[in-house]
Write a protein that holds these residues in place. Structure first.
Motif, mmCIF file in Angstrom:
data_model
loop_
_atom_site.group_PDB
_atom_site.id
_atom_site.type_symbol
_atom_site.label_atom_id
_atom_site.label_comp_id
_atom_site.label_asym_id
_atom_site.label_seq_id
_atom_site.Cartn_x
_atom_site.Cartn_y
_atom_site.Cartn_z
ATOM 1 N N VAL A 75 -48.069 117.640 121.836
ATOM 2 C CA VAL A 75 -46.893 116.857 122.384
ATOM 3 C C VAL A 75 -47.481 114.625 122.564
ATOM 4 C CG1 VAL A 75 -46.009 115.059 124.483
ATOM 5 C CG2 VAL A 75 -46.288 118.291 124.582
ATOM 6 N N PHE A 76 -48.538 114.947 122.198
ATOM 7 C CA PHE A 76 -49.694 114.029 121.463
ATOM 8 C C PHE A 76 -49.349 112.619 121.313
ATOM 9 C CE2 PHE A 76 -53.583 110.901 120.624
ATOM 10 C CZ PHE A 76 -52.967 109.430 121.487
ATOM 11 N N SER A 79 -45.592 112.037 119.197
ATOM 12 C CA SER A 79 -45.539 111.462 120.524
ATOM 13 C C SER A 79 -46.008 109.770 119.714
ATOM 14 C CB SER A 79 -45.769 110.840 121.888
ATOM 15 O OG SER A 79 -45.777 112.352 122.278
ATOM 16 N N LYS A 82 -43.423 107.021 117.702
ATOM 17 C CA LYS A 82 -42.558 106.551 118.349
ATOM 18 C C LYS A 82 -42.598 105.388 119.038
ATOM 19 C CE LYS A 82 -40.753 111.400 118.702
ATOM 20 N NZ LYS A 82 -40.023 112.015 120.197
ATOM 21 N N ASN A 85 -42.819 103.929 123.667
ATOM 22 C CA ASN A 85 -43.184 104.641 124.718
ATOM 23 C C ASN A 85 -44.847 104.763 124.740
ATOM 24 O OD1 ASN A 85 -44.195 105.800 122.350
ATOM 25 N ND2 ASN A 85 -44.093 107.894 122.272
ATOM 26 N N LEU A 88 -45.319 106.798 128.196
ATOM 27 C CA LEU A 88 -45.850 107.977 127.907
ATOM 28 C C LEU A 88 -47.266 108.429 126.865
ATOM 29 C CD1 LEU A 88 -44.517 111.348 127.723
ATOM 30 C CD2 LEU A 88 -43.866 110.697 125.461
ATOM 31 N N LEU A 89 -47.697 107.078 126.184
ATOM 32 C CA LEU A 89 -48.862 107.747 125.771
ATOM 33 C C LEU A 89 -50.251 107.024 126.189
ATOM 34 C CD1 LEU A 89 -48.089 105.560 122.322
ATOM 35 C CD2 LEU A 89 -48.695 108.277 122.184
ATOM 36 N N LEU A 92 -50.945 110.412 128.531
ATOM 37 C CA LEU A 92 -51.000 111.495 128.131
ATOM 38 C C LEU A 92 -52.293 111.119 127.510
ATOM 39 C CD1 LEU A 92 -47.765 112.141 125.299
ATOM 40 C CD2 LEU A 92 -48.515 113.486 127.534
ATOM 41 N N VAL A 144 -46.337 110.086 133.025
ATOM 42 C CA VAL A 144 -45.786 110.545 132.013
ATOM 43 C C VAL A 144 -44.404 110.617 132.735
ATOM 44 C CG1 VAL A 144 -45.291 113.291 130.450
ATOM 45 C CG2 VAL A 144 -48.053 111.564 130.385
ATOM 46 N N SER A 148 -41.874 108.891 130.103
ATOM 47 C CA SER A 148 -40.445 110.085 130.239
ATOM 48 C C SER A 148 -38.766 109.267 129.219
ATOM 49 C CB SER A 148 -40.176 110.872 130.354
ATOM 50 O OG SER A 148 -41.734 111.647 130.143
#
Length: 149
Positions: A75-76, A79, A82, A85, A88-89, A92, A144, A148
């Motif tokens: 997932v990391f 991601s 993109k 985000n 989010l990063l 993660l 996260v 998201s």
């Protein structure tokens, strides 16, 4: 978000927690109060997951931990390409740093080294023993969720 910054977070959490765990394993034999007695530094070997759940099935706990690390890493990596985000990063990265550290313990030691608890009036909370990775995992999960789409 710069991949270097994310790797620095992951590596910093892993290395910091590893060094603290090593110190605790080698030097802490009796519980000792720190930070004005608000925190108790102690050594605890957690053979299960959170709150020692699954301690009698430690191989399953280790396998699940390893699987989650692989999935989180995927997932990391997905991601990274993109835009927009960053939260989010960062989340993660915190999750991975903590997960890598605790999974490493499970693979190498067959238990996770937990090393501090809070001295509070509510006894059930005071009995729980944590490590740095635990707080990074909680922080990462929260970030996260907030980051998201």
């Amino acid at each position: 978000m710069c991949i270097f910054f994310c790797v620095l977070i992951i590596g910093g959490i892993f290395t910091g927690d590893y060094k603290i765990k090593k110190y605790v394993e080698e030097k802490v034999n009796e519980p000792r109060p720190i930070l004005g007695g608000r925190i108790l530094l102690r050594k605890y070997h957690n053979r299960g997951a959170m709150l020692n759940l699954g301690q009698r099935r430690s191989k399953i706990v280790t396998a699940v931990s390893l699987l989650l690390c692989v999935l989180l890493t995927a997932v990391f990596l997905l991601s990274l390409g993109k835009r927009g985000n960053n939260l989010l990063l960062i989340g993660l990265s915190f999750l991975l740093g903590g997960a890598f550290s605790n999974t490493y313990d499970r693979l190498k030691r067959k238990y996770v080294v937990d090393y501090f608890s809070f001295r509070v009036k509510w006894k059930p909370l005071g009995r729980i023993v944590y490590n740095l990775s635990d707080f990074c995992i909680i922080t990462g999960a929260l970030l996260v969720v907030l980051g998201s789409p």
